[in-house]
Design an enzyme around this catalytic site. Sequence first.
Site, short mmCIF file in Angstrom:
data_model
loop_
_atom_site.label_atom_id
_atom_site.label_comp_id
_atom_site.label_asym_id
_atom_site.label_seq_id
_atom_site.Cartn_x
_atom_site.Cartn_y
_atom_site.Cartn_z
N GLU A 192 0.83 -1.21 0.00
CA GLU A 192 0.00 0.00 0.00
C GLU A 192 0.86 1.26 0.00
O GLU A 192 1.09 1.88 1.05
CB GLU A 192 -0.96 0.01 1.20
CG GLU A 192 -2.10 -1.00 1.08
CD GLU A 192 -3.12 -0.88 2.20
OE1 GLU A 192 -2.85 -0.16 3.18
OE2 GLU A 192 -4.18 -1.51 2.09
N GLU A 284 -6.55 -7.09 -1.37
CA GLU A 284 -6.97 -6.88 0.01
C GLU A 284 -8.29 -6.12 0.03
O GLU A 284 -8.46 -5.13 -0.67
CB GLU A 284 -5.90 -6.09 0.77
CG GLU A 284 -6.18 -5.91 2.26
CD GLU A 284 -5.04 -5.18 2.97
OE1 GLU A 284 -3.87 -5.52 2.72
OE2 GLU A 284 -5.32 -4.26 3.76
#
Length: 359
Positions: A192, A284
């Site tokens: 991320e 995710e």
Amino acid sequence: MYQRTTSPTEPAPAAGRRGFTRKALLAASALGVVTALLAPVRAGAAPAPAAPTAATPLAANGQLSVCGRQLCNASGQAVALNGMSTHGTQWYAQCVTDGSLNALATDWRADVLRVSTYVQEGGYETDPAGFTARAQKFIDAAHARGMYAVIDWHMLTPGDPNANLARAKTFFTAMAKKYKDHPGVLYEIANEPSGVSWSAIKSYSEQIIPVIRAQDPDAVVLVGTRAWSSFGVSEGSNESEVVNNPVRASNIMYTFHFYAASHREAYLSALDRASDKLPVFVTEFGTQNYAGEGANDFAMSQRYLDLMKRKKISWTNWNYSDDHRSGAVFKTGTCNGSNWTGTGVLKEAGVWIRERIRQ
């Protein structure tokens, strides 16, 4: 997004010189699963589950590749993998056991396990050799059960992946050397990214992908996108920055993350638009807020899943642990026991996501 502390359209490369080795590994994987399930039962032990009536995901699909905007199997057919992500292995290694992975493969009928190796927060940087070995242990266990494995380089803080460039090169060199002949891995090179430009992420990617390709030229590589893998939406941008300036590499996909209670229409629309132009893998997501906490929004989550099913977008849900948050699928304390199957050990989100993986 979840702070968990407390040219892409080129044809797929041919399997080439490693085809025989990878086919042999697939056969061995399928045989190993069947052998384990048919092993004699010890006196007093629970009966072994019945042998599967179909090949495992890995045996059925073989070497994956990117064809156009889709993830495709060895026969060139579009496939969508559905499964779970581990929590950080520095905290929840006890949730990744033979029993839990047996449940994931046979009771949940998952296709894929995402193995999350945090870089900071007590993770890889504290013991590179140890965390590499731990990730490999879990990847091997997934393969033994016929599941694919996503090798997740879980950089989170700092948000610039270039801050860990040297560590990433070491980690992915080790991983690609080990799995260069195995069809069951996908490499997720930046979990991320945040607070950093797309051009910086692209530069990082174009330095890491050749490191992997030097050892493993065939496997799919998953590239993180800006603003916690939201295609920039969480920082006021959108997918156009990637569409107009894609990573210079073939056989890659771009990642997208969402948490349905927080990430609403703008995120869903971005995923829809981006997947019309780019190969996307949702590595995710959660049914709760961006911290993986709070009430589940199953209605919004289902809208995302319907979109991903329609467009054959693969996904892994966060997370396969007994963390106290609502986003962990197991009830707190489950990982200290030995019962992993059925719904009795699951939180509300776990019951919901298990059902959707089994569909």
